[in-house]
Design an enzyme around this catalytic site. Structure first.
Site, PDB file in Angstrom:
ATOM      1  N   GLU A  74     142.070 -25.407  64.773  1.00 42.12           N
ATOM      2  CA  GLU A  74     141.073 -24.449  64.459  1.00 42.12           C
ATOM      3  C   GLU A  74     141.612 -22.798  64.348  1.00 42.12           C
ATOM      4  O   GLU A  74     141.130 -22.337  63.621  1.00 42.12           O
ATOM      5  CB  GLU A  74     139.877 -24.685  65.902  1.00 42.12           C
ATOM      6  CG  GLU A  74     138.794 -23.377  65.666  1.00 42.12           C
ATOM      7  CD  GLU A  74     137.990 -23.656  66.797  1.00 42.12           C
ATOM      8  OE1 GLU A  74     137.144 -22.696  66.858  1.00 42.12           O
ATOM      9  OE2 GLU A  74     138.118 -24.311  67.534  1.00 42.12           O
ATOM     10  N   ASP A  75     142.492 -22.821  65.178  1.00 41.31           N
ATOM     11  CA  ASP A  75     143.079 -21.373  65.185  1.00 41.31           C
ATOM     12  C   ASP A  75     144.336 -20.961  64.524  1.00 41.31           C
ATOM     13  O   ASP A  75     144.837 -19.824  64.553  1.00 41.31           O
ATOM     14  CB  ASP A  75     143.040 -20.679  66.753  1.00 41.31           C
ATOM     15  CG  ASP A  75     141.808 -20.802  67.435  1.00 41.31           C
ATOM     16  OD1 ASP A  75     140.792 -20.595  66.544  1.00 41.31           O
ATOM     17  OD2 ASP A  75     141.757 -21.188  68.605  1.00 41.31           O
ATOM     18  N   ASP A 137     137.487 -28.364  78.603  1.00 38.37           N
ATOM     19  CA  ASP A 137     137.981 -26.948  77.945  1.00 38.37           C
ATOM     20  C   ASP A 137     136.845 -25.784  78.536  1.00 38.37           C
ATOM     21  O   ASP A 137     136.999 -24.892  78.919  1.00 38.37           O
ATOM     22  CB  ASP A 137     137.739 -27.128  76.539  1.00 38.37           C
ATOM     23  CG  ASP A 137     137.568 -25.893  75.555  1.00 38.37           C
ATOM     24  OD1 ASP A 137     138.302 -24.897  75.978  1.00 38.37           O
ATOM     25  OD2 ASP A 137     136.784 -25.743  74.790  1.00 38.37           O
ATOM     26  N   ASP A 257     121.666 -32.103 104.440  1.00 37.51           N
ATOM     27  CA  ASP A 257     122.856 -32.278 103.651  1.00 37.51           C
ATOM     28  C   ASP A 257     123.734 -31.074 103.439  1.00 37.51           C
ATOM     29  O   ASP A 257     124.568 -31.011 102.509  1.00 37.51           O
ATOM     30  CB  ASP A 257     123.006 -33.399 102.622  1.00 37.51           C
ATOM     31  CG  ASP A 257     122.077 -32.939 101.521  1.00 37.51           C
ATOM     32  OD1 ASP A 257     121.252 -31.992 101.666  1.00 37.51           O
ATOM     33  OD2 ASP A 257     122.119 -33.549 100.506  1.00 37.51           O
TER      34      ASP A 257
END
Length: 723
Positions: A74-75, A137, A257
Site C-alpha cells: 500500500e505505502d 493492526d 462481577d
C-alpha cells in the site's frame, strides 16, 4: 526491538522459522525507511508491534511475516509479485488482502464505512487470517491513538467500537475485543473513563486481599478433591462496567462481577466437580448460573459462570473452564484454525465454524460483491443489526428491527408511505426481523394512506414509534378540531349567541389565558377531545363578557336544608351522603357518571338539590373556578347492605374490522352486565369508535371491564368518557 518479537514467538508459537521472520522484518524496515509515524517514531515500529500481537496469539509464520509487511504494498513501491517472489504466495495473498481493505476511496463517510465492512467480511471467506492481521493492526493503532487529533481520536474510537470490537467478539477473540472496547471508551468518553478508573483503583487493595483469601480457600478444597486447578482473579474490563452502569442504570456497588475468580482445570469432568465444590462453599445467587459448556456461545466460548455470596456477604463471580476452553476464550477462532496442509481438523471445531464454511462454499461460486452481500447472513452484533440500502449505505438498527424501522430511519415520508419490503431481492412481510448483512428495499405507496396502528407493536426503534404516533396525532387533530367546532357552534347557538362574535376581543383573550390555550384552534381541539365541555367553554366566554350574577350561597344552603325537611315518598337510597344534611335530593352528573369507588364532590344547584361529580371531571374544575363556595362534601354510602347500579360510559377505539362489535358485546355479556346503549362509528384512517353505556355497581367492576376490552385484538384505547 525484533527480540521482543522473537520472545513472543518462543513463548507462544511452534515451528516458526525465525530467519524467515527476520527477512520479512528487514524488508519492511527497508521499505518504510523514510516514513515516520504521528508519534515521531520510525514507521517500522507499527508493523513490528502488529506482529508481536499476532505472535502472542500463537499464529503461524506466514501470518507473522505478512503482518510485518502488511503496509508494504500500500505505502511503498513493492508489489504483490515482489512479495510472492521473495517469500511465498500465502504471505503475498495475506498482504494483498489487508491492503484491499485500505486502498479504496469513497465519496461519503457512510459509503466508505459500508464498503470497508463489506470487504472485511468478504476477506473472511478467503482467509480468516486477513481479519486477524487487520484486528491486530487496529489494536496497535488504538494503543497509539493519543498522537492523533481529538476529532480523529473520536472517529477512530467510534468506528472501533461499532465494527472492530464486535467483529473480534464474533470471532471469539475476547483478548482483543476487551482492549479495543476499553481504548475506545477512553477516547470517546474520557471523563467517564477516568472517573471509573479512579473508583476501581480506590478499593483495589481491599479487593485483592478479599480475592486472595477466596483463592486460598478454593485451592485447598479443590486439592482435597483431587483437582489441581490454576486459580486467578480477573478484573472486569472498564467498558463492560461502563455499559452496565449506563445501559442498566447500575451503581458500581451493584455490579457483582467487578472482579471474578477464574478456575482453570484439565477436563470437563473437573469443571462440574469444581462447580459442585464452589456451591457447597458459598451460597449461589438464584438466576446467576450459566452453563456455556453444554450450550456454547456462537463464537465458540465455553465456560461455567456462577455468582455466589462470599465472606462478609459480598457477591462475586466465579468462572470455571478447561485450559483449552480458556485458550479459545482468549483467542477464539485463532486458537483452532488449521493451516498446515494434511493436518486433520477437529470435527467438533469444524462444526462450530459451519457459518464460515457456508460463506466459503458460496464464495467459490461467485465473486460478485453485491450478490455476496445479499446472501451473507450473519448477525455480527448481539444487540443490533447492520443492514444496507441498495446503494450500499450502512444502517444500524436495534436487534429484531423490521423493514418499517428501516424505512423510518431512511426518511419519515418513506416510513409513512411504506407498503412493502424486499430483503436480498425477495418480498418479505413488514414484521420480518432484519439480519445483519441484508440489503433492504422499501416499496412506497400513496401518501394519504399512512401507517397502521399495528406498526407500533411491530417496530423496535423509538425513532419509528415516535414518528408513527406523531402521524396519528396529526390526523386525529383534524377530526377533533372539526368535532370541537361543531359542538361549540351548536352550544353558542343554544345559548343565543354566534360563536364568531364570542371569539373576538379581550374577553376571549382572557379566556384563552386562563386555560393556557394559544388560539381558537386549540379551543376546538380541547373541546373535540373532551378535555373541555362545550357548555362550560361557552359559559366561561360569556362570563368574561358579562357581569357575573352574584349568588347568595348561604341562601342556597338554607333552601337546601329546608327542602330536605319536606316529606317525600320513600325512594331507594341514591348511595351518596351529603355531609351535615340528611334527605337531600341527589342527582348524578351526566358529564362524568360517577360510580362507587370514584372520588366525588357535590355542587349545590338552584332548586335541584346536589349534583354529584367525579373529582377529576373537567366540569368540576370549571365550576370551582366559577364559584367554589357552591361545592359541598359528599361521600359514598356503605353499599354492602344493598345493591345499586350506576351508569358508566365507556369509549373503545380500535382498528375497524369484522367481528369487533361482537367481541365488545361478548366482554359485557361475560361480565353479566346490563347495557343501556351502544353506538359505533368509523372515523378516518379505518379507526372504529364504540361508545357503551353500561350499568355497573362499583369502580372495581368497571376497571375489570376496561381491562378485558383492552385485550381485544386491534384495540388502541379504552377509557371513560367525560361528556
Amino acid at each position: 526491538m525484533i527480540y521482543e518479537l522473537y520472545n513472543a514467538i518462543d513463548k507462544n508459537c511452534t515451528n516458526v522459522d525465525k530467519e524467515f521472520i527476520k527477512r520479512a522484518y528487514e524488508l519492511a524496515k527497508k521499505a518504510h525507511i523514510s516514513q515516520m509515524r504521528e508519534s515521531g517514531e520510525p514507521y517500522i515500529i507499527h508493523p513490528l508491534n502488529v506482529a508481536i500481537i499476532l505472535a502472542e496469539m500463537g499464529l503461524d509464520e506466514n501470518v507473522i511475516a505478512a503482518s510485518l509487511l502488511h503496509d508494504v504494498i500500500e505505502d511503498t513501491e513493492y508489489t504483490f509479485g515482489d512479495i510472492e517472489e521473495l517469500f511465498n504466495s500465502q504471505v503475498a495473498i495475506l498482504v494483498e488482502g489487508v491492503t484491499k481493505l485500505s486502498k479504496i476511496k469513497y465519496q461519503t463517510k457512510e459509503e466508505r464505512q459500508a464498503e470497508n465492512v463489506r470487504k472485511m467480511l468478504f476477506a473472511m471467506t478467503k482467509d480468516i487470517r486477513v481479519i486477524l492481521i487487520k484486528l491486530a493492526d487496529r489494536l496497535h493503532n488504538m494503543r497509539t491513538l493519543k498522537f492523533m487529533s481529538e476529532k480523529k481520536q473520536k472517529e477512530k474510537a467510534k468506528e472501533t467500537l461499532d465494527i472492530y470490537a464486535p467483529l473480534a467478539h464474533r470471532l471469539g477473540i475476547s483478548k482483543i475485543k476487551w482492549e479495543l472496547e476499553d481504548l475506545s471508551l477512553r477516547y470517546m468518553h474520557a471523563s467517564e473513563y477516568y472517573t471509573l478508573v479512579k473508583l476501581i483503583a480506590e478499593k483495589r487493595e481491599e479487593r485483592e486481599m478479599y480475592i486472595s483469601a477466596i483463592k486460598n480457600e478454593l485451592l485447598e478444597k479443590l486439592n482435597c478433591a483431587g483437582i489441581n486447578p490454576e486459580i486467578d482473579g480477573r478484573p472486569k474490563h472498564f467498558y463492560s462496567i461502563y455499559r452496565k452502569m449506563v445501559v442498566k442504570d447500575k451503581k458500581i456497588e451493584e455490579i457483582f462481577d467487578l472482579t471474578a475468580i477464574r478456575i482453570l482445570v484439565d477436563d470437563i469432568k473437573d469443571c462440574y466437580a469444581a462447580l459442585g465444590i464452589v456451591h457447597t462453599m458459598y451460597k449461589p445467587i438464584p438466576g446467576r448460573f450459566k452453563d456455556y459448556i453444554a450450550m456454547p456461545k456462537p463464537n465458540m466460548y465455553q465456560s461455567l459462570h456462577t455468582t455466589v455470596i462470599g465472606p462478609h456477604g459480598k457477591p462475586f463471580e466465579i468462572q470455571i473452564r478447561t485450559f483449552d476452553m480458556h485458550k479459545t476464550s482468549e483467542y477464539g477462532i485463532a486458537a483452532h484454525w488449521k493451516y498446515k496442509e494434511g493436518s486433520e481438523g477437529d470435527k467438533e471445531y469444524e462444526q462450530k465454524l459451519s457459518w464460515l464454511r457456508e460463506v466459503l462454499e458460496w464464495q467459490r461460486e461467485t465473486s460478485n460483491p453485491e450478490e455476496f452481500m445479499e446472501d451473507f447472513k450473519i448477525d455480527m452484533f448481539s444487540d443490533e443489526v447492520f443492514v444496507f440500502t441498495p446503494k450500499g449505505k450502512v444502517i444500524n438498527l436495534p436487534y429484531h428491527s423490521t423493514p418499517i424501522d428501516f424505512a423510518y430511519r431512511i426518511h419519515t415520508d418513506v416510513g409513512h408511505k411504506c407498503v412493502g419490503a424486499k430483503v436480498n431481492g425477495k418480498i418479505v412481510p413488514l414484521d420480518y426481523h432484519l439480519k445483519t448483512g441484508e440489503i433492504v428495499e422499501i416499496s412506497t405507496g400513496s401518501a394519504t394512506k399512512g401507517p397502521s396502528k399495528d406498526w407500533l407493536n411491530i417496530t423496535k426503534s423509538n425513532q419509528a414509534k415516535s414518528k408513527i404516533r406523531a402521524w396519528f396525532k396529526k390526523q386525529q387533530k383534524d377530526e377533533t378540531l372539526d368535532k370541537g367546532r361543531e359542538l361549540l357552534e351548536k352550544e353558542a347557538k343554544k345559548q343565543g349567541h354566534h360563536l364568531s362574535e364570542l371569539t373576538k376581543g379581550k374577553p376571549f383573550e382572557k379566556f384563552l389565558k386562563r386555560y393556557n390555550l394559544k388560539d381558537l384552534e386549540e379551543v376546538f381541539v380541547s373541546v373535540g377531545n373532551g378535555n373541555m365541555l362545550a357548555p362550560t367553554a361557552i359559559s366561561k366566554i360569556i362570563g368574561y363578557s358579562n357581569k357575573k350574577e352574584k349568588i347568595d350561597i348561604e341562601a342556597l344552603k338554607e333552601q337546601l336544608i329546608k327542602d330536605s325537611k319536606v316529606p317525600r315518598k320513600k325512594k331507594k337510597s341514591p348511595g351518596v351522603i351529603v355531609k351535615g344534611i340528611d334527605n337531600v335530593l341527589i342527582r348524578f352528573a351526566k358529564c362524568c357518571n360517577p360510580v362507587p369507588g370514584d372520588d366525588i364532590i357535590g355542587y349545590i344547584t338552584k332548586g335541584r338539590g346536589v349534583s354529584v361529580h367525579r373529582k377529576d371531571c373537567v366540569n368540576v374544575n370549571n365550576l370551582i373556578f366559577t364559584d367554589s363556595s357552591r361545592m359541598i362534601e359528599v361521600e359514598w354510602e356503605n353499599t354492602e347492605s344493598f345493591k345499586l347500579d350506576y351508569i358508566a360510559e365507556i369509549e373503545v377505539k380500535a382498528d375497524d374490522r369484522p367481528g369487533l362489535i361482537s367481541e365488545v358485546m361478548e366482554v359485557v355479556v361475560n361480565k353479566k352486565l346490563s347495557m343501556n346503549a351502544m353506538n359505533a362509528k368509523t372515523l378516518k384512517n379505518n379507526i372504529a369508535v364504540v361508545s357503551l353505556k353500561i350499568r355497573i355497581s362499583d369502580i372495581q367492576r368497571l376497571k375489570e371491564v376496561i381491562k378485558q376490552l383492552k385485550h381485544i385484538n386491534g384495540v388502541i384505547a379504552v377509557y371513560r368518557t367525560k361528556n
